[in-house]
Write a protein that holds these residues in place. Sequence first.
Motif, short mmCIF file in Angstrom:
data_model
loop_
_atom_site.label_atom_id
_atom_site.label_comp_id
_atom_site.label_asym_id
_atom_site.label_seq_id
_atom_site.Cartn_x
_atom_site.Cartn_y
_atom_site.Cartn_z
N GLU A 98 10.62 2.60 -5.59
CA GLU A 98 10.49 1.31 -6.29
C GLU A 98 11.62 0.37 -5.89
O GLU A 98 11.39 -0.80 -5.56
CB GLU A 98 10.52 1.54 -7.80
N ILE A 99 12.84 0.88 -5.93
CA ILE A 99 14.01 0.04 -5.62
C ILE A 99 13.97 -0.41 -4.16
O ILE A 99 14.21 -1.59 -3.86
CB ILE A 99 15.32 0.80 -5.93
N LEU A 100 13.66 0.49 -3.25
CA LEU A 100 13.62 0.12 -1.84
C LEU A 100 12.53 -0.91 -1.60
O LEU A 100 12.74 -1.89 -0.87
CB LEU A 100 13.39 1.37 -0.98
N ASP A 154 4.34 -1.15 -13.58
CA ASP A 154 4.80 -2.50 -13.22
C ASP A 154 4.85 -2.68 -11.70
O ASP A 154 4.39 -3.69 -11.17
CB ASP A 154 6.19 -2.78 -13.81
N VAL A 155 5.43 -1.70 -11.00
CA VAL A 155 5.55 -1.81 -9.55
C VAL A 155 4.17 -1.72 -8.90
O VAL A 155 3.86 -2.48 -7.96
CB VAL A 155 6.49 -0.72 -8.99
N PHE A 177 0.84 -1.21 0.00
CA PHE A 177 0.00 0.00 0.00
C PHE A 177 0.87 1.26 0.00
O PHE A 177 0.56 2.26 -0.66
CB PHE A 177 -0.93 0.01 1.21
N ILE A 178 1.97 1.23 0.75
CA ILE A 178 2.86 2.39 0.80
C ILE A 178 3.43 2.70 -0.57
O ILE A 178 3.36 3.83 -1.06
CB ILE A 178 4.00 2.17 1.83
N VAL A 179 4.03 1.68 -1.23
CA VAL A 179 4.68 1.95 -2.52
C VAL A 179 3.68 2.31 -3.59
O VAL A 179 3.98 3.06 -4.53
CB VAL A 179 5.57 0.75 -2.95
N ALA A 220 2.46 -4.59 -6.61
CA ALA A 220 1.96 -4.26 -5.27
C ALA A 220 0.49 -4.66 -5.15
O ALA A 220 0.07 -5.23 -4.13
CB ALA A 220 2.13 -2.78 -4.99
N TYR A 221 -0.29 -4.40 -6.18
CA TYR A 221 -1.71 -4.76 -6.17
C TYR A 221 -1.89 -6.28 -6.06
O TYR A 221 -2.73 -6.76 -5.30
CB TYR A 221 -2.38 -4.24 -7.43
#
Length: 218
Positions: free
Chosen positions: A159-161, A86-87, A76-78, A91-92
């Motif tokens: 995204e990377i984190l 894509d990210v 939810f955060i990202v 996440a979804y």
Amino acid sequence: MTGAGRAAGTRRLAVAGAAVLLLALGLVALTVVRPSSASSGTASTAARSAPADGSVDAGFARDMSVHHQQAVEMSFIVRDRTDDEDVRRLAYDIINTQANQRGMMLGWLEAWGLPKSSAVPPMRWMGHTFTPHDGALMPGMATDTQLDALRAAKGEQAEILYLRLMTAHHTAGAEMARAAGDAATTEVIRNLATGMARGQRSEIALMADMLRERGAKP
């Protein structure tokens, strides 16, 4: 990153997402069909078939429910920290799959007449000891400091984190699931854990590709 690289990542994510969705749907169908025999039987039969409070099944259901809860939180955060399709799609998928699995595990604990939390230290059912620190309650879980960093990040940095934190999260989760798949006594936990380990390993490989596309390492 080239447009071709993004397109390839999107195709891989779509395939992985479809596989995870099919796995989740299969597990839902399994829980609908399999527990019917217990619901049609007597209460005493259900009690006899329920695992013990200190069993692998109960320990896994409790610990993995907590583990999944953080994965959903990070997703939810990202989702709100990047516009990358894509990210956000990954996440979804994680939000939906892991929230669904968490609901199943908590439902089984309730059906077994077992508490959803325990004073027993986490990972005891695996024969492991883990000392919680900075909000990380189990292996692979992000610390409060790491979650704060994710909330503060934006765009590709977020995204990377996220991909790095979720890779560590999935790696530990897949190991927990493998252990439960081997040692659980109930068929529902064995089936869920085996599918969970397979799905998370697939997403680990996908996230490694996504990190490479962003010039980062896991």
